[in-house]
Design an enzyme around this catalytic site. Structure first.
Site, PDB file in Angstrom:
ATOM      1  N   ASP A 165      47.703  75.534 121.721  1.00 42.98           N
ATOM      2  CA  ASP A 165      47.937  76.542 120.690  1.00 42.98           C
ATOM      3  C   ASP A 165      48.012  77.941 121.303  1.00 42.98           C
ATOM      4  OD1 ASP A 165      48.332  77.493 118.122  1.00 42.98           O
ATOM      5  OD2 ASP A 165      46.590  76.482 117.275  1.00 42.98           O
TER       6      ASP A 165
ATOM      7  N   ASP B 214      52.687  75.877 110.542  1.00 44.17           N
ATOM      8  CA  ASP B 214      51.330  75.569 110.096  1.00 44.17           C
ATOM      9  C   ASP B 214      51.285  75.034 108.675  1.00 44.17           C
ATOM     10  OD1 ASP B 214      49.834  75.963 112.347  1.00 44.17           O
ATOM     11  OD2 ASP B 214      49.158  77.982 111.827  1.00 44.17           O
TER      12      ASP B 214
END
Length: 693
Positions: A436, A494
């Site tokens: 990430d 997301d």
């Protein structure tokens, strides 16, 4: 076609239609096809070269800006001449010597290659020739496009809303998209497309550019009243960011280009196989990710039921997301401390990882190596490794998601990360890293940092070639071909909201093949948007990609679990098609529905989706037309049910649906189509087409 006659800087004479064998008449045409000399213009035909600048009378966007260290900008335009040219099958390399008013300044290498898929790749580098060194400000790839390319498409977006298309007519001037985020960003241009008026997914001639770079960049379109129109791309460099010592070389990010005369789908027909050849090979397991299932609530006793449920569903990879490392109880602390939390995991991750593997699944782990929390052991021990620790006379950038960027240009910091991650991958049976990157970079040098990130990933993959890596950046803020050469999967966004995902996946799929784009089945009520969708719609949406689940399925009822189990089996059934098929989309008359699908390379089968986005504008929607199949073969078309049939508002379905399917030729399916159920908004009808002959 490159015009490289003489020793002048070559010009790109053509890219687009295949012109066939180069014949003498074509060479004569190129030689004679110089424009007239217009009034109030340079006293020679104005045809910009691959490094067009003031020395050749070019007043537009300069491809090269540089000066020798300490001398300031050159007082006269830089003069460039060709010193070398080599060509082999599919590639041409040009060497150019650049002079300023003090003598030799740079040697620029410019290479163009044509991939087997029909994708053009431009690579450039610059070597300092000046004894004092060279301050390089810009080295851009510029590509001419014809005047008929008058419509522009590129993209913008935001967190949980990436790849939003924006279209308009090309106007005079520069349409520049500068990305200064240290990553492409949620609002990245992604793909810059010029095309003939009204081009769509299936129609029109289009020219597209993608900058294969994960750092700061400038891309765009230049259109001048002189009639010149160009696509362009360059790494966006701050002053003194690239200073080359004598003999030192700068290598620019590659620029990837594609052309099609069959619209946007024609671009995907070239780009998808190109990207599939570029990315590291891997398998495509069905994933369960724990993020929206448990967030930071990590405990073996609460995760084991999820492991058992995942195995029962046929899941192939179980990924433990954020929250496993020391002190990480929320998103405000502990980034950089990549050791297992001894309080929540007194025996380490071994009990969980071993249970996952024992149940026939791979074990994956979330990491965010490029970031550091101010409240962390790493920050306290090495504050000099945080980019926030700027010089005392400079303003420190604010935290972003309560974190700063770790300065990977510091050798010790990068080495620390490599060893820390290597220790995890050595101790545990980790087959997958979700990598990430949750903030923009507002300090340091993005140029050096991006190259350091590439080097770190390359070194880690060399040590652990069996480990697959996913690029996640607050969702889809780093989806580019620079990263695609290093990772095996992208987290597309997301949001797991199926309606938003339909739009995001549609346009992300212009460049990226579906199996690289992670898409998960979320909870009935989407965590980010709060929207509620039928399970069938969520399953149908996640089917077209690198499929997974991000939902605490221990809370699902028996019917939902049965549907999930059947869906996982369906993913495995159609996986060969998902990982090799051609992506096909249609241009619909309104904005209330999508039609898209995948067609096998040999035309033997297809997976088709009709998706309703909003209430239909007419009582009886038009037939579903699906192109891309062999027009002369007969196909059996049948509904494919996942999670139950889609909700339709009708007194009776079309007859062929009631009969369970229909046999039709590819030509009829493309030209006439099939009448469809009257679907309610936010529903999806899936169809399988199997060739009978």
């Amino acid at each position: 076609m490159l015009d490289a006659r003489g020793t002048a800087v070559p010009r790109l004479a053509h890219w687009g239609h295949d012109l066939g064998d180069v014949e003498p008449t074509m060479l004569e045409l190129v030689a004679a096809a110089l424009p007239a000399v217009a009034p109030s213009s340079p006293d020679l035909p104005l045809v910009p070269s691959i490094l067009a600048g003031p020395a050749e009378g070019w007043s537009g966007f300069p491809a090269l800006i540089a000066h020798r260290v300490g001398a300031g900008p050159a007082r006269l335009p830089m003069r460039i001449h060709r010193t070398g040219l080599t060509a082999d099958e599919g590639s041409i390399a040009v060497e150019l010597l650049v002079h300023d008013d003090h003598g030799p300044l740079l040697t620029v290498g410019w290479t163009v290659r044509l991939s087997p898929e029909g994708v053009v790749v431009i690579a450039m580098d610059a070597r300092a020739e000046a004894p004092e060194g060279v301050d390089l400000h810009r080295l851009a790839a510029t590509l001419p496009v014809p005047a008929r390319a008058s419509d522009l498409l590129d993209f913008s977006g935001l967190w949980a809303g990436e790849r939003r298309p924006q279209r308009g007519t090309v106007r005079d001037g520069l349409h520049l998209r500068d990305q200064r985020r240290g990553r492409p960003g949620h609002d990245a241009p992604f793909l810059t497309v010029l095309g003939t008026p009204g081009f769509g997914f299936r129609t029109g001639e289009v020219w597209a550019l993608h900058h294969a770079w994960s750092g700061n960049s400038t891309t765009g379109v230049e259109s001048l009243p002189t009639g010149h129109r160009r696509l362009l791309a360059a790494e966006l460099l701050d002053p003194a960011e690239i200073v080359l010592a004598a003999g030192e070389t700068y290598t620019a990010p590659e620029t990837v280009l594609a052309w099609s005369n069959t619209g946007l789908d024609g671009l995907s027909d070239r780009l998808h196989p190109f990207v599939r050849a570029l990315t590291p090979p891997t398998h495509r397991p069905v994933v369960l990710n724990t993020w929206e299932a448990v967030y930071f609530d990590h405990a073996l006793e609460s995760l084991m039921p999820l492991v058992d449920a995942a195995a029962d569903l046929g899941i192939e990879r179980f990924v433990l997301d954020d929250g496993w490392f020391a002190g990480r109880t929320d998103d405000r602390r502990a980034l950089g401390d990549w050791t297992v939390d001894p309080e929540r995991w007194p025996s380490g991750l071994h009990p969980l990882a071993n249970a996952v593997v024992a149940r026939g699944m791979e074990f994956g782990l979330w990491v965010e190596p490029e970031m550091v929390s101010p409240d962390s052991r790493l920050a306290r021990e090495h504050p000099e490794w945080m980019l926030a620790e700027a010089a005392p006379d400079r303003q420190h950038p604010p935290t972003w998601r309560f974190q700063h960027t770790l300065d990977l240009t510091v050798d010790a910091a990068r080495a620390h990360l490599l060893e820390t991650l290597s220790a995890l991958l050595t101790e545990y049976p980790i087959a997958f890293l979700k990598w990430d990157h949750n903030r923009d970079q507002h300090a340091g040098t993005a140029a050096a940092h991006t190259r350091a990130v590439y080097a770190l990933i390359d070194d880690l993959r060399a040590r652990f070639p069996h480990v697959a890596i996913e690029s996640c950046a607050s969702g889809g803020a780093r989806v580019d071909l620079g990263m695609a050469a290093r990772v095996h999967r992208f987290w597309t966004s997301d949001t797991n909201d199926a309606l938003d995902r339909q739009r995001i996946q549609r346009y992300s799929g212009l460049l990226m093949p579906p199996e690289l784009l992670g898409g998960h089945v979320g909870a009935p009520r989407a965590h980010i948007t709060g929207r509620t969708h039928d399970l069938s719609f969520r399953l149908a949406t996640a089917l077209f990609g690198s499929a997974g689940i991000e939902w605490n399925v221990t809370t699902a009822d028996a019917a939902q679990l049965d549907a999930l189990r059947d869906w996982v089996a369906t993913v495995k059934l159609v996986r060969p098609l998902l990982t090799t098929g051609r992506t096909v989309r249609t241009d619909e008359p309104g904005d209330d529905r999508y039609v898209h699908g995948l067609v096998a390379p040999d035309g033997s089968e297809a997976l088709i989706a009709l998706v309703t986005l909003a209430t239909a504008s007419v009582a009886v929607p038009p037939p579903l037309r699906f192109p891309g199949l062999d027009p002369d073969r007969r196909y059996r078309v049948e509904p494919l049910t996942v999670g139950g049939p889609p909700h339709a508002v009708q007194d009776a379905p079309p007859a062929w649906i009631a009969d369970g399917g229909i046999t039709v030729t590819g030509r009829l399916l493309a030209d006439l189509g099939l009448h469809v159920p009257l679907l309610a908004p936010e529903q999806a009808l899936l169809l399988r087409a199997i060739a009978l002959d």
